[in-house]
Structures are given as C-alpha cells and as structure tokens.
Motif scaffolding. Structure first.
Motif, PDB file in Angstrom:
ATOM      1  N   ASP A   1      13.227   4.245   2.361  1.00  0.00           N
ATOM      2  CA  ASP A   1      13.291   5.390   3.253  1.00  0.00           C
ATOM      3  C   ASP A   1      12.397   5.074   4.452  1.00  0.00           C
ATOM      4  O   ASP A   1      11.182   5.254   4.417  1.00  0.00           O
ATOM      5  CB  ASP A   1      12.818   6.643   2.496  1.00  0.00           C
ATOM      6  CG  ASP A   1      12.868   7.892   3.363  1.00  0.00           C
ATOM      7  OD1 ASP A   1      12.932   7.754   4.597  1.00  0.00           O
ATOM      8  OD2 ASP A   1      12.846   8.994   2.792  1.00  0.00           O
TER       9      ASP A   1
ATOM     10  N   ARG B   1      -1.308   4.140  -7.354  1.00  0.00           N
ATOM     11  CA  ARG B   1      -0.241   4.359  -6.379  1.00  0.00           C
ATOM     12  C   ARG B   1       1.071   3.742  -6.882  1.00  0.00           C
ATOM     13  O   ARG B   1       2.143   4.321  -6.767  1.00  0.00           O
ATOM     14  CB  ARG B   1      -0.643   3.748  -5.023  1.00  0.00           C
ATOM     15  CG  ARG B   1       0.276   4.158  -3.902  1.00  0.00           C
ATOM     16  CD  ARG B   1      -0.092   3.512  -2.594  1.00  0.00           C
ATOM     17  NE  ARG B   1       0.575   4.157  -1.467  1.00  0.00           N
ATOM     18  CZ  ARG B   1       1.836   3.957  -1.109  1.00  0.00           C
ATOM     19  NH1 ARG B   1       2.580   3.113  -1.807  1.00  0.00           N
ATOM     20  NH2 ARG B   1       2.368   4.590  -0.090  1.00  0.00           N
TER      21      ARG B   1
ATOM     22  N   LYS C   1      14.464   8.834  -7.910  1.00  0.00           N
ATOM     23  CA  LYS C   1      15.554   8.435  -7.023  1.00  0.00           C
ATOM     24  C   LYS C   1      16.775   7.998  -7.840  1.00  0.00           C
ATOM     25  O   LYS C   1      17.908   8.311  -7.507  1.00  0.00           O
ATOM     26  CB  LYS C   1      15.124   7.278  -6.134  1.00  0.00           C
ATOM     27  CG  LYS C   1      14.223   7.700  -4.993  1.00  0.00           C
ATOM     28  CD  LYS C   1      13.819   6.485  -4.197  1.00  0.00           C
ATOM     29  CE  LYS C   1      12.869   6.855  -3.096  1.00  0.00           C
ATOM     30  NZ  LYS C   1      12.243   5.696  -2.492  1.00  0.00           N
TER      31      LYS C   1
ATOM     32  N   ARG D   1      10.248   7.884   6.012  1.00  0.00           N
ATOM     33  CA  ARG D   1       9.079   8.206   5.186  1.00  0.00           C
ATOM     34  C   ARG D   1       8.007   7.129   5.371  1.00  0.00           C
ATOM     35  O   ARG D   1       6.822   7.418   5.490  1.00  0.00           O
ATOM     36  CB  ARG D   1       9.516   8.323   3.727  1.00  0.00           C
ATOM     37  CG  ARG D   1       8.406   8.287   2.715  1.00  0.00           C
ATOM     38  CD  ARG D   1       7.621   9.586   2.651  1.00  0.00           C
ATOM     39  NE  ARG D   1       6.507   9.432   1.710  1.00  0.00           N
ATOM     40  CZ  ARG D   1       5.407  10.157   1.727  1.00  0.00           C
ATOM     41  NH1 ARG D   1       5.242  11.096   2.633  1.00  0.00           N
ATOM     42  NH2 ARG D   1       4.465   9.951   0.843  1.00  0.00           N
TER      43      ARG D   1
HETATM   44  C1  LIG Z   1       7.691   5.642  -2.708  1.00  0.00           C
HETATM   45  C2  LIG Z   1       8.817   5.725  -2.003  1.00  0.00           C
HETATM   46  O1  LIG Z   1       9.708   4.663  -1.812  1.00  0.00           O
HETATM   47  C3  LIG Z   1       9.543   3.690  -0.784  1.00  0.00           C
HETATM   48  C4  LIG Z   1       8.114   3.331  -0.663  1.00  0.00           C
HETATM   49  C5  LIG Z   1       7.272   4.064   0.141  1.00  0.00           C
HETATM   50  C6  LIG Z   1       5.775   3.979  -0.028  1.00  0.00           C
HETATM   51  O2  LIG Z   1       5.306   3.059  -0.677  1.00  0.00           O
HETATM   52  O3  LIG Z   1       5.064   4.887   0.468  1.00  0.00           O
HETATM   53  C7  LIG Z   1       7.834   4.901   1.132  1.00  0.00           C
HETATM   54  C8  LIG Z   1       9.189   5.018   1.311  1.00  0.00           C
HETATM   55  C9  LIG Z   1      10.157   4.246   0.508  1.00  0.00           C
HETATM   56  O4  LIG Z   1      10.690   3.215   1.304  1.00  0.00           O
HETATM   57  C10 LIG Z   1       9.225   7.012  -1.396  1.00  0.00           C
HETATM   58  O5  LIG Z   1      10.400   7.148  -1.023  1.00  0.00           O
HETATM   59  O6  LIG Z   1       8.382   7.930  -1.276  1.00  0.00           O
END
Ligand SMILES: C=C(O[C@@H]1C=C(C(=O)O)C=C[C@H]1O)C(=O)O
Length: 669
Positions: free
Chosen positions: A48, A28, A39, A51
């Motif tokens: 985010d 992950r 990004k 999300r």
């Molecule tokens: C992985 C990301 O970045 C960050 C981490 C996330 C995660 O670990 O699921 C979700 C949103 C973001 O704050 C993403 O934007 O998908």
C-alpha cells in the motif's frame, strides 16, 4: 575494554537502547504479520504505497521534533518497510520448512552474498550459503540440485547491465523467482591505519574499480589489481598482512577480515544500487495480492516496427515496462533479442491474455518467471499547494489553448508542434499540467546552517523544490560570488536531508556535466539566456533546465533560446518569468504576468514566475505570487532567507521563514 568508568557506563546505556530498538523492530514485525493475515482474509493487496508514504512522513515529523535527521530516519524506515512487505509476501508463497541452500558468485561477504542473505531474511527462511568461482558454476550447482536457489547480480545503477548473466538466463533452463537490491557502500580497507599515500596496491573487482574511478585517481601511486570480488579482495589483503596493500569492498567484508576502514563511501556516485536476480530450477506461483514482476526473453519478427508492436501490446494491456535490454542474437550478426521486465503476474488471466497476443506478434518468447517485485517505478507527484479551497481554484484563470497562426517555420517549442502540455519531472515532482510547484530557498547558499535551516522551513511550509545559488552572476565583480562547488555540496546535502530536489544556476559550459550529477534542475540565469553555447551544452544532458527570461528579451527571443536546448536533444525545459527592464523604477523590474497566457498559447512548455526578482521588493512577493497562480502559471521561484537583512545577495527581495509560511497559506486561501 579500554576507557574510563564513565565511558563504560555510557556504552552500557547504549547497549540497553540498542536491545530495546531491536525488540521494538521484532514487535513491529509481529504486527506486520498480523496485518498481512488481515489482508489475506479480505483479499487486499500486500503493498500500500499511500500508507507507506504516510508512515514515512509521520516518522520524519517525529524525528524532526527530536532534532534527529529526517533523511536518516526515512532511510531506516524504508528498509524496515521493505522488509515488512517481503515478510507479508513470503507468507503468501508456499515455502519449505527445510533449510534452503543458496549459491552466490564469489567469496564470503561479497555483495552477492550480502544480497542473498538480505533476500532470505526477507523470506523469513533458514538458509545456508555457498560461494562459487563463476556465474556459470553457481548455475551448474542449481541445475544439479546442490543449491535450491542462486543469487546473481544483473545490473547496477552506474555501470549498467551484466551481459554475462543475461546470456546465461537465455541459455539455461532456469526460472527467475525473485529479485533483490543492495546499496553499494564501497570502502577502502587495509591491515592498519595507514596513510593513503603509503598504499602501493589496491585490490578490487572490475566493477568496484569502475565505480570508484574518481577516488582512485586521487591515489596515483597505487597499482590497481583485479580480483574476482570485494570479499575476496578483503580476504587477500588480510592474508598478505602488508600495510601497503588495500582492498575495495563492503564494510561488512572489511569487518569480517579484521581490516581497518581507511575511507568509507568511496564510490563516485552518491548512490549506486545493484539489482540481483534470484533463480531456481522451477518457476514459483506468486499470489495475486503480491506486487509482482515478470521477466521474459523476446525475439521480434523481421518486420518494420516489430518491437514497437510488442511494446504496444504490453502497454495497451496495462502492463508497465520496467526494463528493456537488448543483446546480440547468437549466430545472427546485427540482429537482437530483448529481455523484458514488466509489472504483472503470469497467474493473472489478463497477463496470460497479453502473453498470448505477444506470442503471436513475436518470433519467440520465453517466460523466465513471475516473482515478488522489489524494484518498482516511483510515481512523480504533481506539485500541490496544501488545502487549496474551491474559490482559490476558481480564481486560477486557465488560458484557453488556441493555436496562433505563425508565418515562421515550426519549432519544437511551438504549441503547434505538440498539442499536449509538456510535464517536466524534477526528482519526484512533476512541473506543468494542472500542478502548482513552489521552488524556494536563499538567493545564495552562504553556510551549512543557513541552507539547512531554510531547507527545513520551506519544506515544512509545503515547498516542492529547494533553490540556492552557488555560482552567482553579480553585477559587480566585488560582490559575493557564491560558494561554488562546496556550496553545491551543502545544497545537495540540505535537499537530501529534507527530501526536496534542488535547483541551482549553471553559469558556464564547463560546469554543466559536473553540476548535472548533483542538481536535479539546472537553472540558466537571465543574463545567460542567450549564451547559446551554454544552451547547446544543456541540450546534451539528461537533466531538466529552468530557463529564465533575459532582462530585455521578448517572448519570442526567449522561446528561441528554449529552442536551442530542445533542438540539441533535451525536451525538459521550464520557462521562468523574472521581470523585464521597463521605464518603471518603483519596482526593480516589471513582472510581466501577461507572459503566462501568451506562453500557454504559444508553447507546450511549463512556465513559472519569480516574483522575488520580478519586483525586487519583499513586500510585493506574496501579492504577485497569488497573481501568478491566478493567471495560470505552473509555479513559483521564491527567495527565502533565515534573516533576509543579513543576506549576502538580494537582501531586499528575500522573505523570512515566517513570511514564506504565510505566503504559502495565502496561496491556498
Ligand atoms: C503493514 C502494512 O503493509 C505494508 C507495510 C507497511 C509498513 O511496514 O508500515 C505499510 C504499507 C504496506 O505496504 C500495512 O498495509 O499497514
């Protein structure tokens, strides 16, 4: 290893599962890094929040399908996501390839050490850690270059700010380059599995003692001994090897010293977090895409409203304040300087402009640094009924806000006193304004299974708060009186499990303080609406209050009761219409829906409807709920039971889980 071959093989299976879990976490993280790169190419901010919310909801749904605690999975994923954000932020900050040396106060495995290790893991850097005897010693090591970074605790969510650290920040030439949080999970540990009654001495640091004060009162025979930190307390107990000595500290420290945990989770507050600052000799530059905070020290001019002026400059330029701390100004008795944290980054030209303005408004400012934010405000969500259609919304009659001429003296509850609607925050839910909040659950908490099942069901159907009575004002003294404090613990646990704030009735002045510790919303029942002592006591706590209308009270008397709470200091009141006594006997009470538009005219406080008590008959709950929405109420309070006919109280008016789901679906039609 002891145990049967069966035990050994089951443990081997667990080892295999754990390995796979860790491998999946690693996979992950690789994907998170790839997302971070994507990004960076498209100049998208690192964090985010929407999300994250979606990810948490999705994993919780999977957990539920597998019969796993949603609360557990949410907590685990909050940690994993927090780490993911740290990793992406760290990739945008230039770091050196060499091993970083980190100083912290106290012995190995102290909370400062644990927080420092967590922080460095988030940065993905190799680090060596050294403990020092005092906060000042840590900073001296930073100044001489013995350490690259220092990690010091600055505040915790129960005992408050650590003044000594604030004073050091003001005095030393150092920069804040990060922050970290650690959830304090104090345990009591000793060299063997001794009964608590056999303990003569408990070693702990002063803040640990403060945070576990209630638990320690249950050990009156033991003397408390102050030690610099929990890691050192554990070490001292292990070294003494005397079974009548115990220490308070982290389970990690107990483990490291081979001690037996006698009691886990002994802190009085359910959740205590400590916030740490990460310091360096020079400031860092933080990429604009990383969510950041800035800390500064400020002295205001000797003018009336000087602090307000500074805060207006911050707010007016869109910089949210996250912390304001005042400290005595040295050499100036009864003058103060302020430590300010706000969301923003000195690399941002808008922040630069704001700081320039602030410099001229203040007497002195010292920017301590900008750094990636770990602690941000959680935005409350207005309640919403899932998928409300345009027609359903059109049906909502929003009462025009007209000032009503009043011959009486102006009261705090009156619309004339406050034009804007009051929004009451309950947990992360906003009640009032345009939202529509549904509070649902059993009349009484009857058992762990009952409240858990209903909590799950109402959450799945879209409810925003969980209700449940634990102290029951019954017409007959022989009727079920509720489970009391045990019931409150069950309600709180069920609410936590599904992520819903809880509301329950408080019956007596003596219950107010204790109930305010675990209930998110304190209900005053209809029979207590004019218990003025109770109202005054509720006015003195910082917890929202749900004030039900008395059985035979006029709207004016009801607002008079609310005024008692507001006048004592607490402006967070939600009114609840629950039916009044009339000559009509076809329903238990007469639900006075006309109270809603009347109240919209007369008060700024939110008003919700209880159609369960209002009608006393489950067949009328859904139609009156729709009517409540149509007439412009801010929400509903509904009694839901897994098997209403067996309910220990209010069986006739409770609806079952399926009926509640249908009611919710009907609301959005
Ligand atoms: C992985 C990301 O970045 C960050 C981490 C996330 C995660 O670990 O699921 C979700 C949103 C973001 O704050 C993403 O934007 O998908």
């Amino acid at each position: 290893m002891s145990g049967t071959p069966e035990l050994a093989s089951l443990r081997a299976e667990l080892d295999d599962i754990d390995r796979t879990l860790v491998e999946l976490i690693a996979r992950r993280l690789d994907t998170v890094t790839a997302v971070g790169k994507a990004k960076a190419n498209s100049a998208t901010p690192v964090r985010d929040v929407e999300r994250e919310r979606a990810v948490l909801e999705a994993v919780e749904a999977v957990a539920r399908r597998h019969g796993v605690s949603g609360d557990l999975v949410r907590r685990v994923f909050r940690e994993i996501i927090g780490h993911a954000v740290d990793r992406q932020s760290a990739d945008l900050i230039a770091t050196s390839a060499k091993t970083v040396t980190v100083g912290f106060p106290g012995a190995e495995h102290s909370y400062s050490h644990l927080a420092a290790a967590k922080h460095l893991a988030g940065r993905g850097e190799a680090a060596g850690f050294t403990g020092y005897g005092s906060y000042a010693d840590v900073l001296a090591a930073l100044e001489t270059g013995e350490c690259d970074l220092a990690v010091l605790p600055i505040e915790d969510t129960t005992a408050g700010s650590i003044n000594q650290v604030y004073d050091l920040l003001r005095l030393r030439e150092i920069a804040v380059v990060g922050e970290e949080t650690w959830r304090m999970n104090h345990c009591l540990a000793a060299v063997g599995d001794v009964p608590l009654g056999a303990l003569t001495h408990v070693l702990a640091d002063p803040r640990g003692l403060e945070q576990c004060a209630d638990f320690l009162r249950s050990l009156p025979a033991a003397i408390t001994v102050h030690i610099a930190d929990g890691g050192e307390a554990m070490r001292a107990v292990a070294e003494r090897a005397d079974a009548s000595y115990a220490a308070i500290g982290s389970p990690e420290a107990a483990d490291a010293h081979g001690l037996t945990v006698l009691r886990p989770g002994i802190a009085d507050a359910e959740e205590t977090f400590t916030r740490f600052v990460v310091l360096a000799a020079t400031p860092i530059e933080v990429d604009a895409r990383v969510p950041s905070k800035t800390s500064l020290v400020l002295t205001t001019r000797h003018e009336e409203g000087a602090l307000l002026r500074c805060l207006e400059i911050l707010a007016g330029s869109g910089h949210s304040l996250t912390k304001l701390e005042s400290r005595p100004r040295p050499g100036r008795p009864f003058e103060y300087l302020f430590f300010v944290d706000f969301e923003g980054n000195v690399a941002d030209p808008r922040t630069q402009l704001m700081l320039d303005e602030l410099r001229s408004a203040a007497l002195y400012i010292k920017v301590l640094g900008s750094y990636p934010a770990k602690v941000t405000r959680t935005e409350p969500q207005p309640g919403a009924v899932p998928q409300a259609s345009a027609e359903a919304l059109e049906a909502v009659v929003v009462a025009p806000v007209a000032a009503v001429a009043s011959k009486k003296a102006k009261r705090l509850v009156d619309r004339e006193t406050r034009g804007e609607d009051t929004l009451v925050r309950v947990g992360d839910v906003l009640v009032g304004g345009d939202g529509f909040v549904v509070m649902a659950g059993p009349c009484s908490v009857e058992s762990a299974d009952q409240i858990r099942a209903t909590a799950r069901a109402v959450k799945d159907a879209g409810a925003h708060l969980l209700r449940g009575g634990v102290f029951k004002p019954r017409t007959s003294p022989y009727a079920f009186q509720g489970l009391g404090w045990d019931g409150l613990a069950l309600l709180a646990e069920a609410g936590r499990e599904v992520g819903l704030p809880i509301v329950t009735e408080v019956m007596a002045v003596e219950q107010v303080q204790r109930m305010a510790l675990s209930a998110d919303l304190l209900q005053v029942g209809a029979r207590n609406m004019q218990n003025f002592d109770l109202l005054r006591a509720l006015g003195k706590v910082d917890r929202p209050v749900l004030l039900k209308r008395g059985l035979s009270s006029t709207i004016d008397e009801w607002l008079g009761a609310a005024e008692y709470i507001l006048a004592a200091g607490n402006q967070q009141v939600i009114l609840c219409e629950r039916g009044i006594r009339t000559f009509e006997s076809a329903t238990r009470n007469t639900l006075d829906l006309s109270a809603v538009p009347v109240l919209h005219e007369r008060t700024h406080l939110p008003v919700i409807i209880d159609p369960s008590h209002g009608t006393g008959n489950r067949r009328y709950v859904a139609p009156m709920s729709r009517a409540a929405r149509a007439v412009g109420s801010h929400g509903l309070l509904i009694e839901v039971h897994p098997e209403p006919d067996t309910a220990l109280s209010d069986a006739d008016q409770s609806i079952d889980h399926a009926q509640f789901a249908a009611l919710m679906a009907g609301l959005s039609r």
